[in-house]
Design a protein around this motif. Structure first.
Motif, PDB file in Angstrom:
ATOM      1  N   GLY A  17       0.787  -1.228   0.000  1.00  0.00           N
ATOM      2  CA  GLY A  17       0.000   0.000   0.000  1.00  0.00           C
ATOM      3  C   GLY A  17       0.818   1.277   0.000  1.00  0.00           C
ATOM      4  O   GLY A  17       0.272   2.358  -0.187  1.00  0.00           O
ATOM      5  N   TRP A  18       2.102   1.169   0.231  1.00  0.00           N
ATOM      6  CA  TRP A  18       2.947   2.348   0.215  1.00  0.00           C
ATOM      7  C   TRP A  18       3.289   2.691  -1.225  1.00  0.00           C
ATOM      8  O   TRP A  18       3.469   1.817  -2.067  1.00  0.00           O
ATOM      9  CB  TRP A  18       4.229   2.114   1.002  1.00  0.00           C
ATOM     10  N   GLY A  19       3.416   3.998  -1.513  1.00  0.00           N
ATOM     11  CA  GLY A  19       3.710   4.449  -2.865  1.00  0.00           C
ATOM     12  C   GLY A  19       5.167   4.816  -3.052  1.00  0.00           C
ATOM     13  O   GLY A  19       6.035   4.442  -2.260  1.00  0.00           O
ATOM     14  N   LYS A  20       5.424   5.608  -4.089  1.00  0.00           N
ATOM     15  CA  LYS A  20       6.783   6.035  -4.430  1.00  0.00           C
ATOM     16  C   LYS A  20       7.256   7.235  -3.629  1.00  0.00           C
ATOM     17  O   LYS A  20       8.450   7.485  -3.536  1.00  0.00           O
ATOM     18  CB  LYS A  20       6.850   6.432  -5.903  1.00  0.00           C
ATOM     19  N   CYS A  21       6.349   8.021  -3.060  1.00  0.00           N
ATOM     20  CA  CYS A  21       6.697   9.297  -2.445  1.00  0.00           C
ATOM     21  C   CYS A  21       7.510   9.120  -1.157  1.00  0.00           C
ATOM     22  O   CYS A  21       7.025   8.563  -0.170  1.00  0.00           O
ATOM     23  CB  CYS A  21       5.425  10.100  -2.155  1.00  0.00           C
ATOM     24  N   LEU A  22       8.728   9.607  -1.179  1.00  0.00           N
ATOM     25  CA  LEU A  22       9.599   9.511  -0.009  1.00  0.00           C
ATOM     26  C   LEU A  22       9.034  10.295   1.171  1.00  0.00           C
ATOM     27  O   LEU A  22       9.107   9.844   2.313  1.00  0.00           O
ATOM     28  CB  LEU A  22      11.001  10.019  -0.354  1.00  0.00           C
ATOM     29  N   LEU A  23       8.453  11.467   0.911  1.00  0.00           N
ATOM     30  CA  LEU A  23       7.924  12.290   2.001  1.00  0.00           C
ATOM     31  C   LEU A  23       6.765  11.599   2.708  1.00  0.00           C
ATOM     32  O   LEU A  23       6.702  11.572   3.943  1.00  0.00           O
ATOM     33  CB  LEU A  23       7.500  13.656   1.468  1.00  0.00           C
ATOM     34  N   CYS A  24       5.849  11.034   1.957  1.00  0.00           N
ATOM     35  CA  CYS A  24       4.722  10.311   2.568  1.00  0.00           C
ATOM     36  C   CYS A  24       5.199   9.047   3.277  1.00  0.00           C
ATOM     37  O   CYS A  24       4.744   8.733   4.384  1.00  0.00           O
ATOM     38  CB  CYS A  24       3.680   9.956   1.515  1.00  0.00           C
ATOM     39  N   ASN A  25       6.118   8.323   2.659  1.00  0.00           N
ATOM     40  CA  ASN A  25       6.629   7.109   3.282  1.00  0.00           C
ATOM     41  C   ASN A  25       7.403   7.420   4.552  1.00  0.00           C
ATOM     42  O   ASN A  25       7.323   6.679   5.533  1.00  0.00           O
ATOM     43  CB  ASN A  25       7.495   6.325   2.295  1.00  0.00           C
ATOM     44  N   ASP A  26       8.141   8.522   4.559  1.00  0.00           N
ATOM     45  CA  ASP A  26       8.861   8.918   5.763  1.00  0.00           C
ATOM     46  C   ASP A  26       7.869   9.245   6.881  1.00  0.00           C
ATOM     47  O   ASP A  26       8.086   8.884   8.035  1.00  0.00           O
ATOM     48  CB  ASP A  26       9.765  10.117   5.484  1.00  0.00           C
ATOM     49  N   ARG A  27       6.775   9.909   6.530  1.00  0.00           N
ATOM     50  CA  ARG A  27       5.735  10.213   7.515  1.00  0.00           C
ATOM     51  C   ARG A  27       5.161   8.914   8.089  1.00  0.00           C
ATOM     52  O   ARG A  27       4.959   8.794   9.296  1.00  0.00           O
ATOM     53  CB  ARG A  27       4.627  11.042   6.867  1.00  0.00           C
ATOM     54  N   ARG A  28       4.947   7.934   7.227  1.00  0.00           N
ATOM     55  CA  ARG A  28       4.436   6.639   7.690  1.00  0.00           C
ATOM     56  C   ARG A  28       5.452   5.953   8.611  1.00  0.00           C
ATOM     57  O   ARG A  28       5.083   5.359   9.620  1.00  0.00           O
ATOM     58  CB  ARG A  28       4.129   5.742   6.495  1.00  0.00           C
ATOM     59  N   ARG A  29       6.729   6.035   8.246  1.00  0.00           N
ATOM     60  CA  ARG A  29       7.765   5.419   9.081  1.00  0.00           C
ATOM     61  C   ARG A  29       7.794   6.062  10.464  1.00  0.00           C
ATOM     62  O   ARG A  29       7.891   5.389  11.482  1.00  0.00           O
ATOM     63  CB  ARG A  29       9.136   5.560   8.415  1.00  0.00           C
ATOM     64  N   ARG A  30       7.744   7.385  10.498  1.00  0.00           N
ATOM     65  CA  ARG A  30       7.768   8.100  11.780  1.00  0.00           C
ATOM     66  C   ARG A  30       6.539   7.769  12.615  1.00  0.00           C
ATOM     67  O   ARG A  30       6.639   7.600  13.820  1.00  0.00           O
ATOM     68  CB  ARG A  30       7.862   9.603  11.554  1.00  0.00           C
ATOM     69  N   ALA A  31       5.384   7.694  11.974  1.00  0.00           N
ATOM     70  CA  ALA A  31       4.154   7.368  12.694  1.00  0.00           C
ATOM     71  C   ALA A  31       4.239   5.960  13.284  1.00  0.00           C
ATOM     72  O   ALA A  31       3.770   5.716  14.389  1.00  0.00           O
ATOM     73  CB  ALA A  31       2.954   7.491  11.768  1.00  0.00           C
ATOM     74  N   GLY A  32       4.856   5.061  12.547  1.00  0.00           N
ATOM     75  CA  GLY A  32       5.012   3.688  13.013  1.00  0.00           C
ATOM     76  C   GLY A  32       5.943   3.583  14.219  1.00  0.00           C
ATOM     77  O   GLY A  32       5.806   2.671  15.035  1.00  0.00           O
ATOM     78  N   ARG A  33       6.863   4.516  14.345  1.00  0.00           N
ATOM     79  CA  ARG A  33       7.790   4.523  15.489  1.00  0.00           C
ATOM     80  C   ARG A  33       7.313   5.437  16.596  1.00  0.00           C
ATOM     81  O   ARG A  33       7.991   5.600  17.608  1.00  0.00           O
ATOM     82  CB  ARG A  33       9.172   4.996  15.036  1.00  0.00           C
TER      83      ARG A  33
END
Length: 103
Positions: free
Chosen positions: A80-96
């Motif tokens: 479900g994750w896309g190509k966008c580094l900014l959105c994926n980084d936000r998801r990574r931070r939220a997960g931590r």
């Protein structure tokens, strides 16, 4: 951001760059940094005026960086994750649990 506001951003950045570039004296170190910043802002705003989607395919960050893990077979992104580094980084931070913190 609307195309009209993007165009105003291009115009403002180019006016700043023109003022510095066409001054009687060559730009000092600090002025040269302002010139480079103004030209970068003008370029980014001008690119936003082009109609095509960006490399990320993201509506929020169409001209953002592509996540280097996108398409990586050894370390794939979660489903479900896309190509966008900014959105994926936000998801990574939220997960931590770091979503609201600033470095």
């Amino acid at each position: 951001m609307s195309q009209q506001s993007q165009l105003r951003d291009v115009q403002a950045a180019l006016r700043t760059a023109t003022d510095i570039a066409f001054d009687q004296e060559p730009p000092s170190g600090e002025q040269a940094e302002v010139l480079v910043d103004a030209l970068r802002r003008a370029l980014a705003s001008a690119q936003s005026l082009s109609g095509g989607p960006g490399a990320t395919g993201c509506r929020e960050h169409p001209r953002g960086a592509v996540d280097p893990l996108y398409g990586d077979q050894e370390d794939p992104l979660p489903p479900g994750w896309g190509k966008c580094l900014l959105c994926n980084d936000r998801r990574r931070r939220a997960g931590r649990g770091l979503a609201g913190r600033r470095p």
